[in-house]
Design a protein around this motif. Sequence first.
Motif, PDB file in Angstrom:
ATOM      1  N   TYR A 128     -11.773  40.524  50.461  1.00 40.02           N
ATOM      2  CA  TYR A 128     -10.961  39.428  49.937  1.00 40.02           C
ATOM      3  C   TYR A 128      -9.473  39.567  50.273  1.00 40.02           C
ATOM      4  O   TYR A 128      -8.717  38.634  50.033  1.00 40.02           O
ATOM      5  N   VAL A 168      -6.774  36.425  50.181  1.00 41.70           N
ATOM      6  CA  VAL A 168      -5.685  36.393  49.204  1.00 41.70           C
ATOM      7  C   VAL A 168      -4.338  36.382  49.930  1.00 41.70           C
ATOM      8  O   VAL A 168      -3.434  35.638  49.552  1.00 41.70           O
ATOM      9  N   THR A 176       0.221  39.775  47.499  1.00 42.72           N
ATOM     10  CA  THR A 176      -1.142  40.257  47.694  1.00 42.72           C
ATOM     11  C   THR A 176      -1.319  41.633  47.040  1.00 42.72           C
ATOM     12  O   THR A 176      -2.303  41.875  46.326  1.00 42.72           O
ATOM     13  N   THR A 234      -1.368  41.243  43.352  1.00 42.71           N
ATOM     14  CA  THR A 234      -2.630  40.624  42.934  1.00 42.71           C
ATOM     15  C   THR A 234      -3.723  41.682  42.808  1.00 42.71           C
ATOM     16  O   THR A 234      -4.440  41.734  41.798  1.00 42.71           O
ATOM     17  N   ARG A 262     -13.779  35.894  43.902  1.00 39.40           N
ATOM     18  CA  ARG A 262     -12.874  35.138  44.770  1.00 39.40           C
ATOM     19  C   ARG A 262     -11.960  34.241  43.937  1.00 39.40           C
ATOM     20  O   ARG A 262     -10.732  34.267  44.088  1.00 39.40           O
ATOM     21  N   LEU A 310      -9.489  36.339  41.819  1.00 38.00           N
ATOM     22  CA  LEU A 310      -8.358  36.872  42.581  1.00 38.00           C
ATOM     23  C   LEU A 310      -7.333  35.781  42.904  1.00 38.00           C
ATOM     24  O   LEU A 310      -6.126  36.008  42.798  1.00 38.00           O
ATOM     25  N   PHE A 311      -7.798  34.596  43.280  1.00 40.37           N
ATOM     26  CA  PHE A 311      -6.866  33.502  43.550  1.00 40.37           C
ATOM     27  C   PHE A 311      -6.105  33.122  42.287  1.00 40.37           C
ATOM     28  O   PHE A 311      -4.915  32.815  42.339  1.00 40.37           O
ATOM     29  N   ALA A 318      -3.372  35.583  41.745  1.00 43.92           N
ATOM     30  CA  ALA A 318      -2.269  35.345  42.685  1.00 43.92           C
ATOM     31  C   ALA A 318      -1.413  34.164  42.236  1.00 43.92           C
ATOM     32  O   ALA A 318      -0.176  34.247  42.256  1.00 43.92           O
ATOM     33  N   GLU A 343      -9.914  27.816  52.156  1.00 39.48           N
ATOM     34  CA  GLU A 343     -10.698  28.826  51.442  1.00 39.48           C
ATOM     35  C   GLU A 343     -12.083  28.319  51.054  1.00 39.48           C
ATOM     36  O   GLU A 343     -12.904  29.081  50.553  1.00 39.48           O
TER      37      GLU A 343
END
Length: 159
Positions: free
Chosen positions: A8, A12, A30, A33, A51, A54-55, A58, A122
């Motif tokens: 990932y 990211v 990044t 994150t 996924r 993590l976004f 961020a 994405e």
Amino acid sequence: MSDGIADYVSRVYRFALRLTGDPHRAEDLTQETFLRAWRKRGSLRDPRAMRTWLFRIAVNLWRDGLRNCRDGDTEWVEADLPCTNLAPEQPLENREELRRVLDMLDNLPPRQREVLHLVAVEELSLGEVAEVLQINPGTAKVHLSLARKQMREKFQAES
């Protein structure tokens, strides 16, 4: 979190680059994150949602950084220049077209830019986008529609 988290990193980073417009700030975002994800790894209930999780981290870090910037911390100032890092082996015509598209994307309002990037690049569903940005799916759909409309209008104006 599993060892698969490395898969990932590039996603990211790409999203962070779209948010910040600056490769160095994107690297910092990044790293922050993944540091935050490591610290909060126990809160991830479903590994399949990594996924979007993590976004979301961020986006939250970016927004926190912008708030801090307004309070006098200039570390996270949004760059004026759009990201234009393109692979040198791409044919010149394709690179110029990509540069135009990225410039158009960078000039969208922030929420529209975020939604369009998450959907188009994405490949997140509108539900996942809504979860990442902490908005309702209908709002995500409206921002996507507006972003696509603006992109079409910009393309037509340049043609």
